[in-house]
Design a protein around this motif. Structure first.
Motif, PDB file in Angstrom:
ATOM      1  N   MET A 286      26.472  50.250  14.895  1.00 24.73           N
ATOM      2  CA  MET A 286      26.142  51.268  15.895  1.00 24.73           C
ATOM      3  C   MET A 286      24.872  50.843  16.627  1.00 24.73           C
ATOM      4  N   ILE A 287      24.968  50.741  17.948  1.00 31.31           N
ATOM      5  CA  ILE A 287      23.866  50.208  18.748  1.00 31.31           C
ATOM      6  C   ILE A 287      23.496  51.190  19.861  1.00 31.31           C
ATOM      7  N   LEU A 288      22.203  51.374  20.058  1.00 33.66           N
ATOM      8  CA  LEU A 288      21.698  52.148  21.190  1.00 33.66           C
ATOM      9  C   LEU A 288      21.256  51.155  22.257  1.00 33.66           C
TER      10      LEU A 288
ATOM     11  N   SER B 102      19.426  54.308  32.272  1.00 29.97           N
ATOM     12  CA  SER B 102      20.594  54.838  31.573  1.00 29.97           C
ATOM     13  C   SER B 102      20.553  54.373  30.127  1.00 29.97           C
ATOM     14  N   ILE B 103      21.240  55.099  29.260  1.00 25.78           N
ATOM     15  CA  ILE B 103      21.335  54.737  27.852  1.00 25.78           C
ATOM     16  C   ILE B 103      22.785  54.906  27.422  1.00 25.78           C
ATOM     17  N   CYS B 104      23.157  54.194  26.351  1.00 25.30           N
ATOM     18  CA  CYS B 104      24.526  54.283  25.851  1.00 25.30           C
ATOM     19  C   CYS B 104      24.509  54.103  24.337  1.00 25.30           C
ATOM     20  N   LEU B 105      25.256  54.929  23.645  1.00 19.89           N
ATOM     21  CA  LEU B 105      25.431  54.820  22.200  1.00 19.89           C
ATOM     22  C   LEU B 105      26.818  54.253  21.953  1.00 19.89           C
ATOM     23  N   SER B 106      26.900  53.188  21.159  1.00 13.83           N
ATOM     24  CA  SER B 106      28.188  52.548  20.924  1.00 13.83           C
ATOM     25  C   SER B 106      28.382  52.254  19.443  1.00 13.83           C
TER      26      SER B 106
ATOM     27  N   GLN C  62      20.529  55.751  11.345  1.00 18.47           N
ATOM     28  CA  GLN C  62      21.917  55.298  11.254  1.00 18.47           C
ATOM     29  C   GLN C  62      22.228  54.152  12.216  1.00 18.47           C
ATOM     30  N   LEU C  63      21.317  53.879  13.123  1.00 20.41           N
ATOM     31  CA  LEU C  63      21.533  52.786  14.065  1.00 20.41           C
ATOM     32  C   LEU C  63      21.412  51.443  13.355  1.00 20.41           C
TER      33      LEU C  63
END
Length: 222
Positions: free
Chosen positions: A1-3, A12-16, A54-55
Motif C-alpha cells: 500500500m503506497i501513498l 494531488s495525492i493517491c492511495l493505492s 499500514q502504509l
C-alpha cells in the motif's frame, strides 16, 4: 500500500494497493499546497480506514516543477517517512506526465512540458516504455525546436508548457494533447520501484528544481 504525492505543478495525492488506485484527492488551486496537503492526506486515509502505520511506502514527485510546491511535497513525504519508518520512492515529474499520455494516446515519443516562464520549459522525451531518450532539461523554445526528433518520430506534446510550444513547433508529426497527469499516474511507476527495492536515501533526498532559483528581491547589506 503506497501513498503517492504530487505537488510539482498542481497538488494531488493517491492511495493505492498494488496496482489498484483506492482513492485520490486533488487541490483545485495551484497554490496553497502547504495548507491543503496534510489535511487531504488525513482525510483520504480516513475515508479508506487506513492508518499511516499500514502504509508500505510513500512516493513523491520530486521535480522539476514549482519551487514552493516541490519543497512542500518533499518535506511532507520525508517527515511522514521519518515518523513512520517508511521507505521513500522518488519519481521524475516529467515521467509521470508521460505515463499519463502513454495510456491515452499513441505516438512514437512523448514530450511532457512544464511552463518555466517566458519561452522556457522543463522537458524531456520518453518512448512508449517510459524510457528516457532525451534527459530532463530546461529549454528555451525556438523555431524548429525538436525538428531533428520529428523527422522520424510522431511526438505527443503535453503539459502546461506545451501551449506556448504550439507557436514554434509546427510539424505534421507533432501532436498536442490536453491530457493532464495526477498522483494517480504515479501508482504503477511507484509499484515498480517498490518491487525492485529502489528507494531513495531519506536523509539526502531533495527536490530536482531543473534550474537555479533566482529571487526578484535584492538582498540588503547592513
Amino acid at each position: 500500500m503506497i501513498l503517492s504525492i504530487d505537488t510539482a505543478v498542481q497538488s494531488s495525492i493517491c492511495l493505492s494497493n498494488d496496482e489498484n488506485s483506492l482513492g485520490e484527492s486533488a487541490n483545485p488551486l495551484e497554490k496553497d499546497s502547504a495548507a491543503w496537503l496534510h489535511t487531504a492526506i488525513q482525510q483520504l486515509l480516513a475515508q479508506h480506514n487506513v492508518s499511516l502505520q499500514q502504509l508500505d511506502a510513500i512516493a513523491i514527485s520530486y521535480g522539476p516543477g514549482s519551487y514552493t510546491g516541490l519543497r512542500v511535497g518533499m518535506a511532507a513525504a520525508k517527515g511522514l517517512c521519518y515518523a513512520c519508518n517508511l521507505p521513500l520512492i522518488t519519481l521524475n515529474t516529467l515521467q509521470i506526465m508521460a505515463s499519463a499520455a502513454v495510456k491515452e494516446t499513441t505516438a512514437d515519443l512523448f514530450c511532457p512540458m512544464i511552463d518555466a516562464r517566458r519561452m522556457e520549459v522543463f522537458t524531456a522525451l520518453y518512448n512508449s516504455s517510459l524510457e528516457e531518450v532525451m534527459p530532463s532539461t530546461n529549454m528555451i523554445l525556438e523555431q524548429g525546436a525538436f525538428n531533428d526528433w520529428l523527422q522520424n518520430n510522431n511526438i505527443c506534446f503535453l503539459g502546461n508548457g506545451s501551449e506556448k510550444a504550439k507557436a514554434v513547433i509546427q510539424h505534421e508529426r507533432a501532436v498536442f494533447s490536453p491530457i493532464k497527469s495526477s498522483a494517480k499516474n504515479m501508482v504503477l511507476l511507484a509499484l515498480q520501484k517498490f518491487q525492485k527495492g529502489q528507494f531513495a536515501e531519506l536523509a539526502y533526498s531533495e527536490p530536482f528544481y531543473g534550474k537555479d532559483f533566482h529571487s526578484p528581491f535584492f538582498k540588503k547589506n547592513y
